[in-house]
Motif scaffolding. Structure first.
Motif, PDB file in Angstrom:
ATOM      1  N   THR A  62      46.584  42.080  47.308  1.00  0.00           N
ATOM      2  CA  THR A  62      47.886  41.416  47.366  1.00  0.00           C
ATOM      3  C   THR A  62      48.980  42.393  47.785  1.00  0.00           C
ATOM      4  O   THR A  62      49.805  42.072  48.645  1.00  0.00           O
ATOM      5  N   LEU A  70      42.069  42.336  43.367  1.00  0.00           N
ATOM      6  CA  LEU A  70      42.996  41.295  43.800  1.00  0.00           C
ATOM      7  C   LEU A  70      44.422  41.839  43.890  1.00  0.00           C
ATOM      8  O   LEU A  70      45.152  41.547  44.835  1.00  0.00           O
ATOM      9  N   ARG A  71      44.815  42.632  42.920  1.00  0.00           N
ATOM     10  CA  ARG A  71      46.140  43.239  42.942  1.00  0.00           C
ATOM     11  C   ARG A  71      46.287  44.166  44.142  1.00  0.00           C
ATOM     12  O   ARG A  71      47.305  44.171  44.829  1.00  0.00           O
ATOM     13  N   ASP A  94      37.798  42.955  39.258  1.00  0.00           N
ATOM     14  CA  ASP A  94      38.242  41.916  40.188  1.00  0.00           C
ATOM     15  C   ASP A  94      39.755  41.795  40.175  1.00  0.00           C
ATOM     16  O   ASP A  94      40.373  41.595  41.217  1.00  0.00           O
ATOM     17  N   ARG A  95      40.345  41.896  39.001  1.00  0.00           N
ATOM     18  CA  ARG A  95      41.807  41.823  38.914  1.00  0.00           C
ATOM     19  C   ARG A  95      42.451  42.976  39.661  1.00  0.00           C
ATOM     20  O   ARG A  95      43.446  42.810  40.357  1.00  0.00           O
TER      21      ARG A  95
END
Length: 175
Positions: free
Chosen positions: A95, A91-92, A87-88
């Motif tokens: 973004t 998300l990165r 998930d990180r």
């Protein structure tokens, strides 16, 4: 309203505001420590009651800010614990794609606007600067759409080599 009743009313309003904002805290924290926190807040208000309304309001605002900050911290740390590495990374990826698409779209629209004949006068830069919020309002949804497409396409292509290897192995066995 008498002068003596006003500080009590102010104290009661701050106390109710504090109690209402306790909802920002997670349920477990609120059930374990909520009553003690409310009592501590009221005790602090009682200690500052004779110092004037500004000091009382400053104390109340500090307590309310503490509850809001703690609630935000607890909620974010809870979400962070539930976040897995995939998930990180996603998300990165979203973004970075959003920022890249937003900068590119903003630049294109500003460039197109600067080439207009209406901007040729002396107020051209001023008109361009005033058009930035409008352009941002137009490009933010587009940039989010592009970022979502870009990251989901990257997600599909990241898994594709595994399928290709499996497909190749099956073809080789059959052939």
């Amino acid at each position: 309203m008498s002068r003596d009743a006003r500080p009590q009313l102010v104290r009661r309003v701050w106390s109710r505001a504090f109690a209402a904002l306790m909802i920002c805290l997670p349920r477990g924290l609120r059930s374990r420590h909520g009553e003690a926190m409310q009592q501590l807040f009221e005790r602090e208000l009682d200690q500052r009651a004779g110092c004037g309304q500004r000091v009382l309001s400053a104390t109340a605002l500090a307590g309310i800010a503490d509850v809001l900050g703690r609630g935000l911290h607890e909620r974010v740390s809870e979400e962070r614990r539930n976040f897995i590495e995939g998930d990180r990374m996603l998300l990165r990826q979203v973004t970075v794609a959003f920022v890249a698409a937003l900068v590119l779209l903003e630049s294109v629209f500003l460039l197109l606007g600067s080439r207009s004949r209406d901007i040729a006068g002396g107020r051209g830069l001023e008109i361009l600067l005033f058009s930035v919020p409008f352009i941002a309002g137009m490009t933010i949804p587009m940039a989010m759409f592009v970022a979502a497409l870009w990251s989901t396409n990257g997600e599909r292509t990241a898994h594709r080599p595994e399928h290709d290897r499996a497909g190749t192995a099956r073809c080789g066995e059959a052939g």
